[in-house]
Design a protein around this motif. Structure first.
Motif, mmCIF file in Angstrom:
data_model
loop_
_atom_site.group_PDB
_atom_site.id
_atom_site.type_symbol
_atom_site.label_atom_id
_atom_site.label_comp_id
_atom_site.label_asym_id
_atom_site.label_seq_id
_atom_site.Cartn_x
_atom_site.Cartn_y
_atom_site.Cartn_z
ATOM 1 N N GLY A 37 0.810 -1.215 0.000
ATOM 2 C CA GLY A 37 0.000 0.000 0.000
ATOM 3 C C GLY A 37 0.841 1.262 0.000
ATOM 4 O O GLY A 37 1.674 1.476 -0.872
ATOM 5 N N VAL A 38 0.648 2.096 1.021
ATOM 6 C CA VAL A 38 1.364 3.373 1.092
ATOM 7 C C VAL A 38 2.874 3.179 1.282
ATOM 8 O O VAL A 38 3.650 4.128 1.090
ATOM 9 C CB VAL A 38 0.798 4.237 2.239
ATOM 10 N N PRO A 171 -8.766 5.140 -13.647
ATOM 11 C CA PRO A 171 -8.019 4.880 -12.405
ATOM 12 C C PRO A 171 -8.821 4.092 -11.378
ATOM 13 O O PRO A 171 -10.050 4.210 -11.295
ATOM 14 C CB PRO A 171 -7.697 6.288 -11.899
ATOM 15 N N GLY A 173 -8.065 4.246 -8.017
ATOM 16 C CA GLY A 173 -8.182 5.004 -6.770
ATOM 17 C C GLY A 173 -6.839 5.175 -6.100
ATOM 18 O O GLY A 173 -5.780 5.007 -6.722
ATOM 19 N N GLY A 174 -6.842 5.497 -4.807
ATOM 20 C CA GLY A 174 -5.603 5.719 -4.076
ATOM 21 C C GLY A 174 -4.993 4.435 -3.544
ATOM 22 O O GLY A 174 -5.580 3.357 -3.652
ATOM 23 N N TYR A 175 -3.786 4.572 -2.960
ATOM 24 C CA TYR A 175 -3.093 3.421 -2.388
ATOM 25 C C TYR A 175 -3.796 2.965 -1.109
ATOM 26 O O TYR A 175 -4.326 3.775 -0.355
ATOM 27 C CB TYR A 175 -1.644 3.777 -2.054
ATOM 28 N N GLU A 177 -3.809 0.636 2.626
ATOM 29 C CA GLU A 177 -2.960 0.602 3.818
ATOM 30 C C GLU A 177 -1.973 -0.553 3.724
ATOM 31 O O GLU A 177 -2.257 -1.587 3.117
ATOM 32 C CB GLU A 177 -3.830 0.435 5.076
ATOM 33 N N HIS A 249 2.471 -0.080 -9.020
ATOM 34 C CA HIS A 249 1.472 0.995 -8.911
ATOM 35 C C HIS A 249 0.057 0.434 -9.103
ATOM 36 O O HIS A 249 -0.865 0.776 -8.347
ATOM 37 C CB HIS A 249 1.762 2.073 -9.952
ATOM 38 N N THR A 253 -2.872 0.591 -6.125
ATOM 39 C CA THR A 253 -4.201 1.197 -6.310
ATOM 40 C C THR A 253 -5.304 0.135 -6.244
ATOM 41 O O THR A 253 -6.414 0.419 -5.800
ATOM 42 C CB THR A 253 -4.272 1.942 -7.658
ATOM 43 N N GLY A 256 -6.288 -0.457 -2.671
ATOM 44 C CA GLY A 256 -7.171 0.572 -2.155
ATOM 45 C C GLY A 256 -8.618 0.361 -2.557
ATOM 46 O O GLY A 256 -9.539 0.701 -1.814
ATOM 47 N N ARG A 257 -8.848 -0.234 -3.726
ATOM 48 C CA ARG A 257 -10.219 -0.431 -4.219
ATOM 49 C C ARG A 257 -10.786 -1.805 -3.838
ATOM 50 O O ARG A 257 -11.924 -1.922 -3.402
ATOM 51 C CB ARG A 257 -10.249 -0.278 -5.738
#
Length: 447
Positions: A37-38, A171, A173-175, A177, A249, A253, A256-257
């Protein structure tokens, strides 16, 4: 003295990339991204060391040494025989090639089989066709540069970039956890994940393939062969870093989804389905199959070349037939059994391969000194073999308790400190032996 044309260097570099980039390389970066993740880029920084840096150095080390057997002999002739055969068997017909044959089926075909079709029969038919194509491509190693550099590799790269660009336009979404070991030690975990690509071990095989490919273009000077091997390695390594970054990457992402998945293949399935719908399965199947095929051909070729040096009674083409047939048979064991065997084998020989490459790169300092090579590999192997036995369920309690006190042992890097100690002792003993010989020579001269 003939120079290699830029076009030929690019083709050889693309061939080297395709030799390295199998399905394992396709699934580990996205799974790392999804799990980290992050913390993805912290983990990827060290993943690049074991999945790109050491493999590229391995190609250079083997080209510089004139083959894996010559490099291993600097440790000990008996070690050279055992280690070289073990490397070729593990990365070849006993593990690497069967994995390359079964992985695309398990990840890109089996999930979409209707219940009316037997999975066992489908696996047999898939591996039969797969290894027939691999056999045909491996019969003419001189044509590998053109076939892989001009056709297979560009096609594979196009498909991966197409998938990545699709994610940019749609896309996920974001990264997500960080999970598991990536929460507290993403750097160490990323380093260890690079083992699973098996590329550092494969590099010890592929180094001679690249050297032969360069020589087939008319370059005969050994220094030039090493120089062009370095350049090809840098180009291939740069491509690997770019592709791994794209895949990591996508995985980050995806986490995150979609949340956690069991493996990188499921991660990529989620990504391609999200972007392309049901047709994403076709894209993923094509990517997996091409990635595995190119690696499989490289392994069959390099192993056949090596086994030809062991006996002149079996020709190269017969070795190709033997390896293709035996690998197809083992591939039908199924991916789960193959992967279960792979972990302890990699734990045992990966650290030894890494240190052998390090010694070869530093050989201008060590001059092939068998004391330095021998002690370094002895100390490294002592820890890595005990680790591998533990992974297999065989625990030597007293030895394990002793080694567990080593720095980084709990993280799976207990071999690093002993390796450095072995190298240091080897250097000290080597200088001591030279000093004694010098003194004896002076004494004889005075008398």
């Amino acid at each position: 003295m003939k120079n290699l044309q830029k076009k030929d260097l690019l083709l050889i570099s693309l061939m080297l990339f395709s030799l390295f980039f199998g399905a394992g390389n396709l699934i580990f970066p996205p799974f790392l991204g999804q799990s980290a993740g992050v913390a993805t880029w912290k983990a990827m920084a060290t993943f690049f060391i074991t999945a790109v840096g050491f493999p590229v150095l391995g190609v250079v080390a083997v080209a510089k040494s004139g083959g894996l057997n010559n490099l291993s002999k600097r440790v000990n002739p008996i070690f050279a025989s055992i280690f070289t055969v073990l490397i070729y068997l593990s990365i070849g017909p006993c593990l690497g090639i069967p994995r390359a044959g079964s992985l695309p089926f398990e990840m890109a075909v089996a999930p979409y089989l209707p219940d009316s079709i037997s999975k066992t029969l489908a696996l047999f038919l898939f591996t039969l066709v797969f290894f027939m194509v691999a056999y045909w491509l491996s019969l003419s190693p001189a044509k590998l540069v053109d076939r892989m550099g001009k056709i297979l590799t560009p096609t594979l790269l196009f498909l991966i970039v197409f998938m990545f660009l699709g994610a940019l336009f749609k896309p996920l979404g974001g990264y997500g956890e960080a999970t598991g070991a990536y929460v507290d030690s993403p750097v160490v975990k990323g380093f260890l994940e690079g083992y699973l690509t098996m590329d550092t071990i494969a590099a010890l095989n592929f180094g001679i393939v690249i050297a032969l490919a360069i020589k087939s273009r008319g370059v005969k000077d050994e220094k030039q062969v090493v120089s062009y091997s370095i350049k090809a390695g840098i180009i291939a390594g740069t491509l690997l870093i770019v592709i791994y970054s794209m895949l990591a990457h996508l995985g980050a992402t995806s986490g995150g989804r979609f949340g956690a998945t069991k493996n990188g293949a499921q991660t990529l399935t989620n990504v391609t389905t999200h972007i392309f719908g049901s047709s994403g399965a076709v894209l993923l199947a094509a990517i997996f199959t091409l990635a595995c095929l190119t690696t499989c051909v490289g392994l069959i070729t390099s192993c056949s070349e090596y086994f030809c040096t062991l006996t002149n009674k079996i020709s190269y083409k017969n070795w190709v037939r033997i390896l293709a047939l035996s690998s197809m048979s083992l591939a039908n064991m199924g991916l789960t059994k193959i992967l279960a065997i792979s972990v302890p084998v990699l734990v045992a020989i990966y650290p030894i391969a890494i240190m052998l490459i390090v010694l070869a790169i530093l050989d201008n300092l060590f001059k092939g000194d068998s004391t330095i090579y021998g002690l370094t590999i002895l100390f490294t192997g002592a820890v890595s073999v005990v680790d591998a036995l533990g992974q297999s369920g065989i625990k030597l309690e007293m030895v394990h308790d002793l080694f567990s006190r080593l720095p980084l042992y709990a993280e799976g890097l207990g071999w690093v400190f002993p390796a450095l100690v072995g190298m240091f002792l080897g250097v000290v003993m080597s200088f001591g032996q030279q000093w004694v010989r010098l003194k004896l020579t002076n004494v004889k001269g005075d008398s």
